[in-house]
Scaffold this motif. Sequence first.
Motif, mmCIF file in Angstrom:
data_model
loop_
_atom_site.group_PDB
_atom_site.id
_atom_site.type_symbol
_atom_site.label_atom_id
_atom_site.label_comp_id
_atom_site.label_asym_id
_atom_site.label_seq_id
_atom_site.Cartn_x
_atom_site.Cartn_y
_atom_site.Cartn_z
ATOM 1 N N GLU A 47 -8.422 -8.122 4.673
ATOM 2 C CA GLU A 47 -7.067 -7.846 4.192
ATOM 3 C C GLU A 47 -6.992 -7.913 2.672
ATOM 4 O OE1 GLU A 47 -4.461 -9.401 8.043
ATOM 5 O OE2 GLU A 47 -5.152 -10.830 6.519
ATOM 6 N N LEU A 50 -8.263 -4.711 1.540
ATOM 7 C CA LEU A 50 -7.269 -3.680 1.807
ATOM 8 C C LEU A 50 -6.191 -3.658 0.725
ATOM 9 C CD1 LEU A 50 -6.720 -1.576 4.041
ATOM 10 C CD2 LEU A 50 -5.227 -3.251 5.120
ATOM 11 N N ILE A 51 -5.766 -4.845 0.291
ATOM 12 C CA ILE A 51 -4.751 -4.924 -0.768
ATOM 13 C C ILE A 51 -5.287 -4.329 -2.073
ATOM 14 C CG2 ILE A 51 -3.443 -6.526 -2.234
ATOM 15 C CD1 ILE A 51 -3.212 -8.351 0.248
ATOM 16 N N ALA A 54 -5.431 -0.569 -1.707
ATOM 17 C CA ALA A 54 -4.101 0.016 -1.830
ATOM 18 C C ALA A 54 -3.645 0.066 -3.280
ATOM 19 C CB ALA A 54 -3.096 -0.794 -1.004
ATOM 20 N N SER A 55 -4.118 -0.883 -4.087
ATOM 21 C CA SER A 55 -3.724 -0.946 -5.498
ATOM 22 C C SER A 55 -4.274 0.214 -6.323
ATOM 23 C CB SER A 55 -4.193 -2.272 -6.111
ATOM 24 O OG SER A 55 -3.630 -3.375 -5.449
ATOM 25 N N THR A 105 1.326 -6.712 5.486
ATOM 26 C CA THR A 105 1.714 -5.292 5.467
ATOM 27 C C THR A 105 2.588 -4.976 4.266
ATOM 28 O OG1 THR A 105 1.618 -5.174 7.886
ATOM 29 C CG2 THR A 105 2.886 -3.462 6.757
ATOM 30 N N VAL A 108 0.562 -4.849 1.097
ATOM 31 C CA VAL A 108 -0.188 -3.591 1.006
ATOM 32 C C VAL A 108 0.741 -2.463 0.557
ATOM 33 C CG1 VAL A 108 -1.444 -1.840 2.333
ATOM 34 C CG2 VAL A 108 -1.919 -4.270 2.705
ATOM 35 N N ALA A 111 1.528 -2.817 -3.083
ATOM 36 C CA ALA A 111 0.352 -2.389 -3.851
ATOM 37 C C ALA A 111 0.260 -0.871 -3.904
ATOM 38 C CB ALA A 111 -0.904 -2.984 -3.239
#
Length: 412
Positions: A47, A50-51, A54-55, A105, A108, A111
Amino acid sequence: MAVDSARGTSVFWRWWTAGTISAVGSAVGTVALPLTALTVVNASAFEMGLIVAASYVAWIVIGLPSGVMVQRLPMRRVQIGADLARAAAVVSIPLAWWLDWLTVTQLVIVALVISFANVIFDVANSTFLPSIVSKEQLQSRNSLTSGAQATTQLGGPSLGGLIVQALGAVPTLLVDAASYLVSALLLRTLPERRAEAPDRWPPVRAMIREGWRFVVHHPVMGPCMWAATAANTVCGAQHALYALYLVRELHAAPGLVGLLLAADGVGTLVGAALTNQITARLGTARALIAAGFVSLAGALVVPLGTGWQAFVAFAAGNVVFSAGVVVLSVVTRTYRQMASPPELLPRVMATVRFVSWGAIPIGGLIAGVIAGVVSSRVTLMIFVVAAACMPLVLLASPVRRLRNLSDYHLGD
């Protein structure tokens, strides 16, 4: 569009101040956001990756068309809109936390919003600078900008760590949101910058293709882009894993995490301060190759040691890695701004950032996946291979035969 010297200087300093204030808030946010994910919503290694992905994923999604958008739209209003969007996204985190709705969520999604706003803002920002300073001043102004960013990266994470320790991770994000609002207010004072519009714009795909071909087929600009891509792949892994590595493997307290992450700012400051001296002595082309090897050495040192030695290795490696990367960044950015035809500059910047910054989410996501199987320390060691590509790509190109990048002329 040229401006007179006095007015251009005034505009530059307002532009620089807006970026610096925003960077202070963002530097605080680089500590507060991952600590929010780790300590408030208990994010896993995947996770966290994932963050980070997404950034930066917007560079993959709209990186290429962003150059066309910036060329067609008023730059000042585009930048202000991006600042306001980023402020709103960041503010939503404390609001959701207060209502007890905060989830991974949402982090994310926030981001992602920041990522898309960053793309438009950064392409417009890098296109704006050559219009207010002369070519002779570009490298020194780019170095000054990188130095300011380094100072904020140096003080921001330390400040962020202390604020997090005093107030908590989530309330600290309000500092980041406030910085975007101040930046927007300052940018409102700048003159509008609109590219000269033809009677009829070419199709978007044709404009994107023209910028892409110019960069990819350029014998110097192309390899510089691939070297930057290798550097950003490593940066993506570092962004995803540094907080995880420090908190869960080295058991560092939030204040110490902020202090150690500030080492990146030290390296950036050193690199920015020395870039002009290094390029004057070695030449810009040779300085790039040397910077690649310096960054490789730094990436190798970061995950070494145990106990207090691990903290020392992390800080020292971080300083060395970021110093090399900032030299590469300043030199290649200045070369692009000088060697690109003015009508192509927004698309050149967008193309380079689409490829090189698009590597950041990929590096972050891959690092998160690998760290879910092995330790974050081992994952950081694996990414040393990507760091080695920085000098190797340059050595395999015409750059190795040059003293200065400007010595190369298309058709040579």
